[in-house]
Design a protein around this motif. Structure first.
Motif, short mmCIF file in Angstrom:
data_model
loop_
_atom_site.label_atom_id
_atom_site.label_comp_id
_atom_site.label_asym_id
_atom_site.label_seq_id
_atom_site.Cartn_x
_atom_site.Cartn_y
_atom_site.Cartn_z
N LYS A 80 -2.83 8.95 3.54
CA LYS A 80 -4.15 9.65 4.02
C LYS A 80 -4.98 9.23 3.91
O LYS A 80 -5.47 9.78 5.41
N ILE A 81 -5.41 8.47 3.57
CA ILE A 81 -7.03 8.25 3.97
C ILE A 81 -6.96 6.91 4.89
O ILE A 81 -7.75 6.42 6.47
N PHE A 82 -6.44 6.15 5.22
CA PHE A 82 -6.55 4.60 6.53
C PHE A 82 -5.19 5.29 7.63
O PHE A 82 -5.69 4.35 8.43
N LYS A 83 -4.25 5.96 7.45
CA LYS A 83 -3.95 6.08 8.22
C LYS A 83 -2.66 4.96 8.98
O LYS A 83 -2.85 3.96 8.58
N THR A 84 -1.17 5.35 8.98
CA THR A 84 -0.24 4.59 9.02
C THR A 84 -0.64 3.22 9.74
O THR A 84 -0.17 1.75 8.79
N PHE A 129 1.26 -1.02 -0.07
CA PHE A 129 -0.08 -0.03 0.28
C PHE A 129 0.62 1.28 0.46
O PHE A 129 0.94 2.26 1.26
N ARG A 130 2.08 1.27 -0.69
CA ARG A 130 2.84 2.36 -1.03
C ARG A 130 2.51 3.97 -1.77
O ARG A 130 2.16 3.23 -3.13
#
Ligand SMILES: C[S@@+](CC[C@H](N)C(=O)[O-])C[C@H]1O[C@@H](n2cnc3c(N)ncnc32)[C@H](O)[C@@H]1O
Length: 249
Positions: free
Chosen positions: A213-217, A206-207
């Motif tokens: 931004k959407i899912f957060k690290t 998911f790089r």
């Protein structure tokens, strides 16, 4: 400098500029979880090839009795020594002439280095030479056959064909290339060299700045943990990790 060394990290603060100064926590965690899944738990002699400042040392310090960090860059090795002291030994040199004897190491890894290698088959032969029969190599490969690269090719935004087995060279900044490989191409090299492939992981699936931004690290890291194994058969991620073994004699 050897003609084949195309990326010189001397004088470059890779740690501060590439890792600490950028939003790459997800990529760092993705590398670490892959290594944890692939490296043997106990080794006598181990080397991190192109190990830089030892970013990933936390994943192997407790797994081996004797640890070498090998790199071309003295800047990187000096930083590694400052961070890890006597826990590691640094060795400087060129990957095409590794300063290890035949059959010397029980294990090695090489992460985020293949994209700098003009002659990958020669480097893989060197890795094979220095491993003991029965030893394990964990090698990360920069993949040319990713979904974004496919999209760029089919929409005409890139001329690099991700479907053919030719090595892709994405940049030519004063000969500093970024080589990417088709999984089949590297797997043929591994087989020709003599390595047996034991496990493959799809890494950094998911790089993407948007996904971060959407899912957060922290959520991406959880998803990555599952995806590494599940997506391995399709080999679409930017990093493909291989666990390879040199057969016993
Ligand atoms: C992107 S960094 C990766 C460092 C580390 N493996 C990591 O994942 O953080 C690539 C490293 O490979 C080293 N390198 C590139 N070409 C090399 C060569 N021909 N021989 C030895 N080291 C090389 C560079 O000096 C640099 O430290």
């Amino acid at each position: 400098m050897s003609e084949k060394v195309i990326s010189d990290y001397n004088g470059y603060d890779y740690k501060a500029d590439f890792w600490e100064g950028a939003d790459r926590e997800y990529e760092d965690q993705a590398d670490r979880m892959a290594i944890r899944k692939l490296l043997p738990k106990r080794m006598d002699k181990f080397a991190d090839i192109g190990g830089g400042y030892g970013r990933l040392a936390g994943e192997y310090l407790r797994r081996a009795h004797k640890i070498y960090i090998f790199d071309y860059s003295k800047t990187e090795l000096q930083q590694a020594k400052e961070i890890y002291g006597d826990k590691i030994e640094t060795k400087a040199g060129d990957i095409y002439k590794l300063p290890f004897r035949d059959d010397e190491l029980d294990g090695l890894m090489m992460v985020r280095v293949t994209h700098h290698l003009k002659e990958l088959p020669k480097a893989i032969e060197e890795l094979y030479r220095v491993l003991k029969p029965g030893g394990v190599a964990v090698i990360e490969v920069a993949n040319k056959r990713t979904l974004p690269k496919m999209a760029r090719y089919v929409t005409g935004k890139s001329k690099v064909n991700p479907f053919d087995k030719k090595v892709a060279n994405y940049k030519e900044i004063s000969k500093d290339g970024f080589y990417n490989y088709h999984p089949k191409y590297v797997e043929e090299i591994f087989a020709k060299t003599g390595f047996k492939r034991e496990k493959v992981l799809s890494v950094s699936n998911f790089r993407s700045k948007t996904l971060k931004k959407i899912f957060k690290t922290n959520n991406l890291v959880k998803m990555e943990n599952t995806a590494q194994q599940v997506l391995a058969p399709v080999r679409f991620a930017p990093s493909i990790y291989y666990k390879l073994r040199k057969p016993e004699k």
